[in-house]
Design an enzyme around this catalytic site. Structure first.
Site, PDB file in Angstrom:
ATOM      1  N   SER A 152      22.480   1.211 -79.400  1.00 45.77           N
ATOM      2  CA  SER A 152      21.768   2.481 -79.460  1.00 45.77           C
ATOM      3  C   SER A 152      20.247   2.293 -79.468  1.00 45.77           C
ATOM      4  O   SER A 152      19.671   1.789 -78.518  1.00 45.77           O
ATOM      5  CB  SER A 152      22.257   3.272 -80.677  1.00 45.77           C
ATOM      6  OG  SER A 152      21.799   4.590 -80.661  1.00 45.77           O
TER       7      SER A 152
ATOM      8  N   ASP B 297      20.970   4.169 -75.454  1.00 45.44           N
ATOM      9  CA  ASP B 297      22.256   4.587 -74.873  1.00 45.44           C
ATOM     10  C   ASP B 297      22.302   6.085 -74.621  1.00 45.44           C
ATOM     11  O   ASP B 297      23.353   6.630 -74.293  1.00 45.44           O
ATOM     12  CB  ASP B 297      23.429   4.154 -75.751  1.00 45.44           C
ATOM     13  CG  ASP B 297      23.465   4.868 -77.097  1.00 45.44           C
ATOM     14  OD1 ASP B 297      22.402   5.331 -77.552  1.00 45.44           O
ATOM     15  OD2 ASP B 297      24.551   4.937 -77.691  1.00 45.44           O
TER      16      ASP B 297
ATOM     17  N   ASP C 299      17.107   7.531 -76.361  1.00 47.02           N
ATOM     18  CA  ASP C 299      17.176   6.165 -76.876  1.00 47.02           C
ATOM     19  C   ASP C 299      17.969   5.311 -75.886  1.00 47.02           C
ATOM     20  O   ASP C 299      18.318   5.765 -74.800  1.00 47.02           O
ATOM     21  CB  ASP C 299      17.784   6.136 -78.271  1.00 47.02           C
ATOM     22  CG  ASP C 299      19.218   6.636 -78.307  1.00 47.02           C
ATOM     23  OD1 ASP C 299      19.615   7.371 -77.398  1.00 47.02           O
ATOM     24  OD2 ASP C 299      19.944   6.283 -79.265  1.00 47.02           O
TER      25      ASP C 299
ATOM     26  N   ASP D 260      22.238   8.791 -76.376  1.00 49.69           N
ATOM     27  CA  ASP D 260      22.974   9.789 -77.161  1.00 49.69           C
ATOM     28  C   ASP D 260      22.043  10.563 -78.086  1.00 49.69           C
ATOM     29  O   ASP D 260      22.486  11.453 -78.811  1.00 49.69           O
ATOM     30  CB  ASP D 260      24.134   9.165 -77.943  1.00 49.69           C
ATOM     31  CG  ASP D 260      23.700   8.170 -79.005  1.00 49.69           C
ATOM     32  OD1 ASP D 260      22.495   7.825 -79.055  1.00 49.69           O
ATOM     33  OD2 ASP D 260      24.559   7.708 -79.780  1.00 49.69           O
TER      34      ASP D 260
END
Length: 448
Positions: A101, A243, A241, A245
């Site tokens: 992440s 990834d 960010d 999400d």
């Protein structure tokens, strides 16, 4: 929190804590636990973020899955919410996302989704942990034609982009948007999505090289995006960010719009459309006190959960609430996603601007943020454990609570994704809460 899985998957420094051997065994155990009632050969999707270790872990996970008879579909570099969506859309048995992440490139992680695209509940993660850490003997290893195969389907990312565009369903023509991709997964999807919706895109940090993911960019490092918006004629800045999400925004004046204010704007928009179930929004204990003030003023009920978008989602599913999320920018639109989706959130906020013909600062002004300070303390597992039973720490927290009274609050918690203890204070006087935060932090640091 388990021995292997935290609040957002299994994480650690790649090739040191999160090793190839561990990834192989997680793949084996996950396939066994999630597909033990499946009579046909199970299918598992794997996506990854752009950090250099993701390829290594992808191969390890695929090997582990194939060794217990599962077929693997490699989707390539995609956002975490893409895996959550595609696993159900493709009728796969499970999905795995390789990502840490918002963390630096030396970290990586493994997030597992069930066949409906939901993050695994604690009970299933504990079953996987027991197999990986205690006893792998229940798992059988097939031979011959029963061994799994690997397939590449890098085109599936376009199915996800189609889904986002159809969900937003708004013409963004005339909007100029600066987009910080954090040198992560959004580098492969964001420009396609926002251009398709009609926006003029100003792309930033969209050239991943394996080691620059989240490096002084993205939703955890907003300075570059703020500087760009201040120096260019754009209507909105969006930052994701690694990834994708999470999403945070910057208004046309270069002012930060955090997750709390985004959720407030979404909740009010849904209420005005008559689409806010039970007039309720779901947030976490970290949400700014200003959100409750906004909600009270606008006739919106607030449901609070533990930190972690999985807990927000659990509450949303339980009562069919439509909007929820976290201050950090994990925002869930339950009708369109089963997890936080940064690009969906960013596009939805842009759609409010396009439909209302208001500027970003006006839309975000529905909520006033109370001053807040956050101290992150490097912590060992022993220090984290001390939070619940150490008398000195408890007394320090109680002293602050008594000092602030109804003028503010203190929240001290161990991070579920990083080796940190977080000390958060809110109040009317920023100087006072910073002083009190430092006081509590020194007590905690003294336990090292």
């Amino acid at each position: 929190m388990g021995r292997l899985f935290g609040t957002d998957g299994a994480r650690g420094i790649a090739n040191s804590e999160l090793t190839v051997e561990l990834a192989v065994n997680i793949g084996r155990a996950a396939a066994y636990v999630l597909t033990e009632k499946t009579t046909e050969k199970p299918v598992v999707l794997i996506g990854k973020d752009t950090r250099v270790s993701s390829n290594m872990l992808e191969m390890a996970l695929a090997s582990g899955l194939c060794s217990v008879g599962a077929d693997v579909v490699l989707v390539g570099f995609v956002p975490t919410p893409a895996i959550a969506y595609l696993v159900k859309e493709r009728e796969a048995d499970a999905g795995i996302m390789i990502s840490a992440s918002h963390n630096p490139c030396e970290y990586n992680g493994i997030k597992i989704f069930d066949n409906n695209g939901f993050k695994l509940p604690d009970a299933l993660e504990e079953e996987i942990e027991k197999l990986v850490l205690d006893d792998m003997s229940p798992i059988e290893f097939p031979t011959g034609g029963d061994v799994g195969s690997v397939f590449n389907r890098y085109d599936l990312v376009d199915v996800y982009i189609d889904h986002l565009a159809e969900s937003v369903n708004t013409d963004l023509s005339g909007l100029k948007i600066a987009i910080d991709c954090a040198n992560g997964c959004a580098s492969y999807t964001a420009e396609k999505l926002f251009t398709r919706l009609g926006a003029e895109c100003h792309m930033m940090h969209d050239s991943p090289n394996g080691i620059n993911i989240n490096a002084n960019c993205g939703s955890t490092h907003m300075d570059d995006l703020i500087d760009y918006v201040n120096g260019h004629d754009v209507d909105l800045g969006l930052a994701f960010d690694g990834d994708s999400d999470r999403c945070l925004a910057v208004d046309e004046n270069g002012k930060l719009i955090d997750g709390d204010r985004l959720i407030a704007a979404f909740a009010l928009d849904l209420k005005e459309k008559g689409m806010l179930k039970d007039e309720t929004a779901v947030v976490t204990v970290m949400t700014n006190m200003g959100f409750k003030n906004f909600a009270r003023e606008n006739g919106i009920a607030v449901v609070e959960t533990k930190v972690g978008d999985r807990y927000v989602l659990e509450q949303m599913i339980k009562s069919d609430y439509k909007i929820g999320g976290e201050q950090s920018g994990h925002i869930i639109f339950k009708d369109f996603a089963t997890t936080g989706d940064g690009q969906l959130s960013g596009a939805m906020f842009a759609s409010i601007l396009a439909k209302s013909r208001k500027c970003a600062s006006d839309v975000a002004s529905v909520m006033t943020v109370l001053p807040q300070t956050l101290k992150n303390i490097k912590a060992t597992p022993e220090m984290k454990a001390a939070l619940t039973n150490d008398a000195d720490i408890k007394n320090a927290i109680d002293d602050v609570t008594n000092t602030l009274g109804e003028r503010g609050r203190i929240l001290v918690r161990a991070s579920g994704t990083e080796p940190l203890i977080r000390v958060m204070l809110e109040g009317e006087d920023i100087a006072e809460i910073k002083r009190l935060a430092n006081k509590v932090a020194k007590v905690i640091e003294g336990k090292a």
